[in-house]
Scaffold this active site. Structure first.
Site: not given
Ligand code: NAD
Length: 298
Positions: A65-66, A97, A172, A247
């Site tokens: 999740l975010p 994260t 991280k 963030k």
């Molecule tokens: P994203 O915004 O694409 O996805 C988040 C998902 O969570 C969305 O599909 C949203 O609908 C869902 N969501 C939110 N609240 C929810 C809830 N209560 N119940 C169910 N689903 C819910 O984000 P992302 O890019 O997939 O990143 C996710 C995490 O991974 C973050 O913490 C980010 O910092 C970390 N991260 C991202 C990357 C990257 O390259 N995108 C790399 C490493 C780490």
């Protein structure tokens, strides 16, 4: 093969859950987005109507999740938290994260209710999530990390233990602060070269074979047209959003303030990404900071 409940099917979680299905696990998923659920259904996952339904038979629960509030709310909310629905003894793996404090609060809540917990944030980006080559940076009991290892290895190539609960998140944010500095620095250098008439592709090749070599030049070049299959060559869409990098930089700077660390490079990177977001680029991939340098340099 394991029974896995997977919550959060965004840019990262979607391909991670797909890889668990491909590896033969019994995966039940939930997300707030219908489109994300449809994609996973197509990939062969079972789709649950609620987050609690997705985890009710799980041996492992994975969340992606975010930020802090989404993760703490998902598990610990007094009315809607899914913790009571998770079978006792199950292992909760949070790969989002989030702050080390939130990870420790979650560990305490989960373990206090007879379940187990590791923080397991990832590095490797959307490309790594799709290819199943992520690095998992774990915090928690070694026995739990070892139990999670086969599941994590179906989504990644490396699994590290950084220490106890929350240590994965500290490692991280150290990594991501460095990544922000490298992306900004690489963009700055490419812009400087271009202002002097150099071809960004040639300059990138020179720096790749010289002492400026780094991950952004190797696999994530920020200048459009230099590399195929990366966000810079796709209008900076997809990938790792500017606002998610902000963030992470905030998490790093808060952690720095709490430990009297000296982080001027992280502070400068945060300032640059904040200004870029204020210009309307918050939902672009973070390599679009190159664009910010191009605009400022005019
Ligand atoms: P994203 O915004 O694409 O996805 C988040 C998902 O969570 C969305 O599909 C949203 O609908 C869902 N969501 C939110 N609240 C929810 C809830 N209560 N119940 C169910 N689903 C819910 O984000 P992302 O890019 O997939 O990143 C996710 C995490 O991974 C973050 O913490 C980010 O910092 C970390 N991260 C991202 C990357 C990257 O390259 N995108 C790399 C490493 C780490």
């Amino acid at each position: 093969m394991a029974r896995i409940g997977f919550i959060g099917l965004g840019n990262m979680g979607g391909p991670m859950a797909t890889n668990l299905v491909k590896a033969g696990h019994d995966v039940t998923v939930f997300d707030l987005s219908e489109a994300a659920l449809a994609t996973l259904k197509e990939a062969g996952a079972q789709v649950a109507a609620t987050a609690a339904d997705a985890v009710k038979d799980a041996e492992f629960v994975v969340s992606m999740l975010p930020a802090d509030k989404h993760v703490l709310g998902l598990y610990l909310d007094s009315e809607q938290g899914i913790l009571p629905a998770i079978p006792e003894g199950a292992l909760v793996i949070d790969s989002s994260t989030i702050s080390a404090e939130a990870a420790r609060e979650l560990a305490q809540g989960v373990i206090g209710q007879g379940r187990r917990f590791i923080d397991a944030p990832v590095s490797g980006g959307v490309g790594g999530a799709k290819a199943g080559t992520l690095t998992f940076i774990c915090g928690g009991d070694n026995a739990d990390i070892e139990e999670a290892r086969p599941v994590l290895e179906d989504m990644g190539k490396a699994v590290f233990s950084a220490g106890g609960h929350g240590a994965g998140q500290v490692a991280k944010i150290c990594n991501n602060m460095l990544l922000a500095v490298l992306m900004a620095g690489t963009s700055e250098a490419l812009q400087l070269g271009r202002k002097h008439g150099l071809d960004a592709k040639v300059l990138s090749e020179i720096m790749l074979q010289s002492s400026g070599r780094n991950w952004t030049l190797e696999v994530y070049n920020p200048c459009p047209g230099v590399m195929e299959g990366v966000p810079s060559s796709n209008g900076y869409n997809g990938g790792f959003l500017v606002d998610l990098m902000r963030k992470d930089l905030n998490l790093a700077l808060k952690a720095a303030a709490g430990s009297e660390s000296f982080t001027p490079m992280g502070e400068k990177a945060a300032e640059l990404f904040d200004a870029h977001s204020e210009n309307g680029a918050g939902s672009k991939d973070f390599s679009s900071i190159f664009d910010f340098f191009e605009q400022q340099g005019k």
